[in-house]
Design a protein around this motif. Structure first.
Motif, PDB file in Angstrom:
ATOM      1  N   ILE A  14      78.517  38.180  43.642  1.00 44.35           N
ATOM      2  CA  ILE A  14      78.639  37.467  42.369  1.00 44.35           C
ATOM      3  C   ILE A  14      77.443  36.543  42.163  1.00 44.35           C
ATOM      4  O   ILE A  14      76.919  36.419  41.048  1.00 44.35           O
ATOM      5  CB  ILE A  14      79.954  36.665  42.312  1.00 44.35           C
TER       6      ILE A  14
ATOM      7  N   PHE B  26      81.551  35.481  35.210  1.00 43.37           N
ATOM      8  CA  PHE B  26      81.176  35.534  36.631  1.00 43.37           C
ATOM      9  C   PHE B  26      81.215  34.161  37.293  1.00 43.37           C
ATOM     10  O   PHE B  26      81.476  34.062  38.495  1.00 43.37           O
ATOM     11  CB  PHE B  26      79.801  36.178  36.797  1.00 43.37           C
TER      12      PHE B  26
ATOM     13  N   VAL C 133      84.259  43.446  40.195  1.00 43.97           N
ATOM     14  CA  VAL C 133      83.131  42.592  39.822  1.00 43.97           C
ATOM     15  C   VAL C 133      81.814  43.301  40.111  1.00 43.97           C
ATOM     16  O   VAL C 133      80.878  43.277  39.307  1.00 43.97           O
ATOM     17  CB  VAL C 133      83.201  41.246  40.578  1.00 43.97           C
TER      18      VAL C 133
END
Length: 376
Positions: free
Chosen positions: A16, A40, A221
């Motif tokens: 991330i 995010f 993600v």
């Protein structure tokens, strides 16, 4: 088990962070990238929060509690907004979507912040945040997020259909990855809801079931980061977003068009056919509705109405039908014998091997190789 969780959480935090770094490095950020930054950042704090829980780092748990606790309620509206930013103009888009974030704001004000203050300072008046009623409300977060996933999927499907009324090639605008991500998220949420239902009737599990959702989130993600950071933006003209013009078109043209209008459309139809046969604009892989409208000396709105309402087709289907016909003409010519099938397809306006194979089979009933073999 803790070592495995630790590895995935640390990996997720690093992934991330890398994605956020990429997003922050973009000089001229458009609205989709700005929405992704917010998304995010929230997920970054969620991953850190669960890392802190795993290692019992109290100060870090308190620090990340707020973004972690509101993420489930805010993530759905954020993804909904993200889909809209990929297709619509930015003017007023955020303002018109603010109402979707009101439940997240109320949740933060009435539950998250009081819970955080109670956990830190043990204020008696805030003890209500630990009652069974509040816990029941919190369990509905997953259902709320799931609802937004369904809404976002429907919105995505609608915009993808409308894109076919403007673009002849959708390769650079392939949003199938978002659909896959939403469907994967729905699967994860179904597991999460199942666990919460079990805990509601038979009591809490001996381990924190939220780790399952968080680990799956890290995988999603990575998926979103890989495809979404540099995603092309599709701008749909406002007339395509009008339900009466684009979504609820009558299939029977005789009931919707006056005699004068039919005559006008018939003239435009002949002109369009003449341009398609003589100038062959479909060979342009980047042909759009606007470009073709200019060549037939009309407005894109009128051309779109002709195709959808009078010819009962879409711009995308019409142009690709002509491209398929062009491939069929060239496929066995001596001048193209050294070309691969996809090489011929590129000469005829296609940009993607996958879409070429799919479209060719749709129009002919055969794959390109089967068609070539059958015509030898």
């Amino acid at each position: 088990m803790d070592l495995i969780l630790d590895f995935f959480l640390v990996s997720g935090i690093v992934i991330i962070a890398i994605i956020l770094l990429q997003l922050f490095k973009v000089k001229h950020k458009e609205l989709p990238q700005k929405v992704l930054i917010v998304l995010f950042l929230l997920l970054f704090f969620v991953a850190i929060h669960f890392y802190a829980l795993l290692h019992n780092i109290i100060w870090l748990i308190h620090l990340c509690f707020l973004p972690n606790d509101i993420t489930t309620t805010i993530l759905g509206p954020l993804l909904f907004l993200y889909v809209k930013t990929l297709f619509l103009k930015e003017d007023g888009l955020v303002k018109n979507t603010l109402g979707h974030f009101i439940p997240a704001f109320l949740f933060a004000l009435g539950i998250t912040i009081p819970t955080m203050l109670f956990n830190i300072f043990k204020i008696d008046t805030l003890a209500y945040t630990h009652t069974n009623f509040i816990r029941t409300i919190i369990r509905f977060e997953s259902l709320y997020f799931t609802l937004y996933l369904f809404i976002s999927l429907q919105l995505l499907s609608r915009y993808r259909k409308l894109s076919k009324q403007k673009y002849s090639n959708l390769t650079q605008y392939d949003f199938n990855w978002i659909k896959i991500m939403f469907l994967s998220a729905l699967f994860i949420m179904s597991i999460d809801i199942g666990i919460k239902l079990y805990e509601s009737f038979w009591g809490d599990l001996s381990w924190n079931a939220d780790y399952i959702s968080v680990l799956c989130m890290i995988v999603l993600v990575s998926f979103l980061g890989y495809y979404g950071v540099n995603q092309s933006k599709v701008l749909l003209p406002s007339f395509l977003l009008n339900k009466e013009k684009a979504l609820n078109i009558e299939k029977t043209k005789d009931k919707t068009l006056s005699p004068n209008k039919k005559e006008e459309f018939e003239t435009l139809k002949h002109k369009l056919e003449q341009v398609l046969h003589t100038d062959r604009p479909y060979l342009d892989e980047d042909l759009t509705l606007g470009k073709l409208a200019q060549q037939v000396s009309t407005k894109d709105k009128i051309l779109s109405t002709l195709l959808n309402q009078y010819l009962n087709t879409t711009f995308y289907d019409l142009i690709n039908k002509y491209r398929v016909d062009a491939v069929k003409e060239k496929i066995n010519l001596d001048s193209y014998k050294n070309y691969s099938l996809f090489g011929i397809a590129c000469e005829c306006g296609f940009k993607s091997r996958t879409s070429f194979n799919r479209i060719f089979k749709k129009h002919t009933g055969f794959s390109p190789s089967e068609f070539k073999n059958n015509t030898l």
